[in-house]
Design a protein around this motif. Structure first.
Motif, PDB file in Angstrom:
ATOM      1  N   UNK A  77       0.850  -1.189   0.000  1.00 37.40           N
ATOM      2  CA  UNK A  77       0.000   0.000   0.000  1.00 37.40           C
ATOM      3  C   UNK A  77       0.886   1.240   0.000  1.00 37.40           C
ATOM      4  N   UNK A  78       0.376   2.281  -0.625  1.00 36.37           N
ATOM      5  CA  UNK A  78       1.076   3.558  -0.576  1.00 36.37           C
ATOM      6  C   UNK A  78       0.009   4.630  -0.390  1.00 36.37           C
ATOM      7  N   UNK A  79      -0.090   5.131   0.834  1.00 33.14           N
ATOM      8  CA  UNK A  79      -1.201   6.015   1.174  1.00 33.14           C
ATOM      9  C   UNK A  79      -0.818   6.842   2.405  1.00 33.14           C
ATOM     10  N   UNK A  80      -1.191   8.119   2.445  1.00 39.65           N
ATOM     11  CA  UNK A  80      -0.803   8.977   3.572  1.00 39.65           C
ATOM     12  C   UNK A  80      -1.194   8.425   4.952  1.00 39.65           C
ATOM     13  N   UNK A  81      -2.270   7.650   5.036  1.00 38.82           N
ATOM     14  CA  UNK A  81      -2.759   7.205   6.344  1.00 38.82           C
ATOM     15  C   UNK A  81      -2.510   5.722   6.604  1.00 38.82           C
ATOM     16  N   UNK A  82      -1.577   5.151   5.847  1.00 35.00           N
ATOM     17  CA  UNK A  82      -1.211   3.750   6.074  1.00 35.00           C
ATOM     18  C   UNK A  82       0.305   3.665   6.252  1.00 35.00           C
ATOM     19  N   UNK A  83       0.725   3.077   7.371  1.00 30.09           N
ATOM     20  CA  UNK A  83       2.156   2.935   7.630  1.00 30.09           C
ATOM     21  C   UNK A  83       2.781   1.991   6.617  1.00 30.09           C
ATOM     22  N   UNK A  84       4.109   2.064   6.502  1.00 23.98           N
ATOM     23  CA  UNK A  84       4.827   1.224   5.536  1.00 23.98           C
ATOM     24  C   UNK A  84       4.533  -0.263   5.778  1.00 23.98           C
TER      25      UNK A  84
END
Lengths: 167, 257
Positions: A77-84
């Motif tokens: 996932x690559x999203x501002x509200x999801x950690x690596x």
């Protein structure tokens, strides 16, 4: 038994099966353990995540629904509200006071009348409209804000990946 | 924040949790004079405890987990109700109909039902009409057992929090005046009332007592002036059925002479 997390989780599972919200499938990974669920979330239409099917895990605490579950995507996932590492970071997954990201006062919080369904619907909204104020993934937040086309390209690649298509 | 501070805070939380978990949810009745030993050498508190002992004999402690007001209130009020059948029946009716009222106010029926069911089950288990000859002692034991079973005890707390929240919404205009800071009533309900472990203030007490129609007297044992303990009745002018002692940050149950 009264006040049982298990009873509540079984009821929620039944409800979600009988009347599933659009684009969401969720339930226990195995009938032997109702405290670990898998969810499949369809990327919201009209967004860069459209067409993707994103798998996530939910882990419920023994005192659920007094305390919220934890949620983690198990795909890239690559999203501002999801950690690596896939952990989802939105206000409804936190009780007030437990505030790692300094959410706004008005942000929706966990309370015992919330539900798995409410969480998953919040996650769908989060995919559609990232909150770049509370950045769990700062790179993603900056890219979303400043280089939207590049962000969209990465998102579309992730969508293809969840479908098993060549990226 | 420095990592060092974070470490200290973490330790502090762990200690608090340990103290918390080692206290029963609701204790046995203990002689109130136990407070004397607790505050030995503290002149202000000692004088006030002396004053309190003129009016009260026993205390029942509750776990300091942020839910103490709700738990203490529920226990003490049910304790009153099991000795007063008319009041019990009235309360049972009110509790029964409270669910539809909360649904009307916008609470999600599906999750609300879970708490309401357990709440009603607790009320039915202490029905004064079903005890036969053994009478109130048996009910008292039943009540004590229920409140020390986390599943039941916490669900009762949740449901009272929802009733409180519902009252705040129903009379939002009135309660808005009591809210400090920039909270709207909506935010306050979701942040400070509905979630577990959030401590109660006057506004919680007033809203709950009004919603249920039960008078509560709170005795304040604090560092305020004088050598007497100040009492406050909620709602003002009501006849108290529940007696609580407040020490900064915590409520326990009191038993008048």
């Amino acid at each position: 038994m009264a006040g049982s997390a298990l009873r509540r989780l079984m009821a929620e599972y039944k409800q979600l099966t009988l009347d599933p919200p659009e684009g969401i499938v969720a339930g226990p990974i195995s009938e032997d353990n109702f405290f670990e669920w898998e969810a499949l979330i369809a990327g919201p239409e009209g967004t860069c995540f459209e067409g993707g099917v994103f798998p996530a895990r939910l882990v419920f605490p023994p005192d659920y629904p007094l305390s919220p579950p934890k949620m983690k995507f198990i795909c890239d996932m690559f999203h501002p509200n999801i950690f690596a590492d896939g952990r989802v970071c939105i206000s409804i997954l936190h009780a007030p006071g437990d505030d790692p990201m300094g959410y706004e006062l008005s942000a929706e919080r966990w309370s015992p009348v919330q539900s798995v369904e409410k969480i998953l619907l919040s996650v769908v909204s989060m995919l559609a409209e990232p909150n770049d104020e509370s950045g769990a993934n700062v790179d993603a937040a900056i890219m979303w804000r400043e280089r939207r086309e590049e962000f969209n390209q990465i998102a579309r690649r992730l969508v293809r990946k969840t479908l098993g298509l060549p990226t | 924040m420095e990592p060092k501070d974070e470490e200290i805070m973490k330790q502090q939380r762990e200690i608090e949790k340990e103290v918390c978990d080692s206290t029963p949810l609701v204790s046995e009745k203990i002689s109130l004079s136990c407070l004397r030993t607790e505050y030995m050498g503290d002149d202000v508190f000692s004088a006030k405890i002396q004053d309190l002992l003129k009016k009260y004999k026993f205390i029942r402690r509750t776990r300091p987990d942020g839910n103490c007001f709700f738990r203490a209130f529920a226990y003490s009020y049910l304790e009153y109700l099991i000795t007063n059948y008319t009041a019990y029946q009235e309360f049972r009716k009110l509790a029964e109909s409270s669910k539809d009222k909360l649904v009307e106010l916008g609470f999600p029926r599906f999750t609300l039902e879970d708490f309401h069911e357990t709440f009603m089950e607790v009320i039915k288990r202490v029905d004064p009409d079903c005890t036969g000859a053994e009478g109130s002692e048996k009910l008292q034991n039943e009540l004590h057992q229920i409140f020390n079973e986390q599943g039941y005890s916490d669900y009762v707390v949740v449901y009272l929090r929802l009733i409180t929240s519902g009252k705040l919404q129903e009379e939002a205009e009135f309660y808005q005046n009591f809210i400090e800071g920039s909270f709207t009533i909506e935010e306050f309900r979701h942040q400070e009332v509905e979630p577990m472990y959030k401590e109660s203030d006057h506004i919680h007490i007033i809203a709950l007592c009004t919603a249920i129609g039960a008078g509560v007297r709170v005795e304040y044992l604090d560092r305020g002036e004088g050598s007497t303990v100040k009492a406050h009745d909620f709602p003002e002018g009501s006849e108290p059925k529940v007696y609580l002692i407040y020490r900064p940050g915590h409520y326990d149950i009191l038993y008048p002479n």
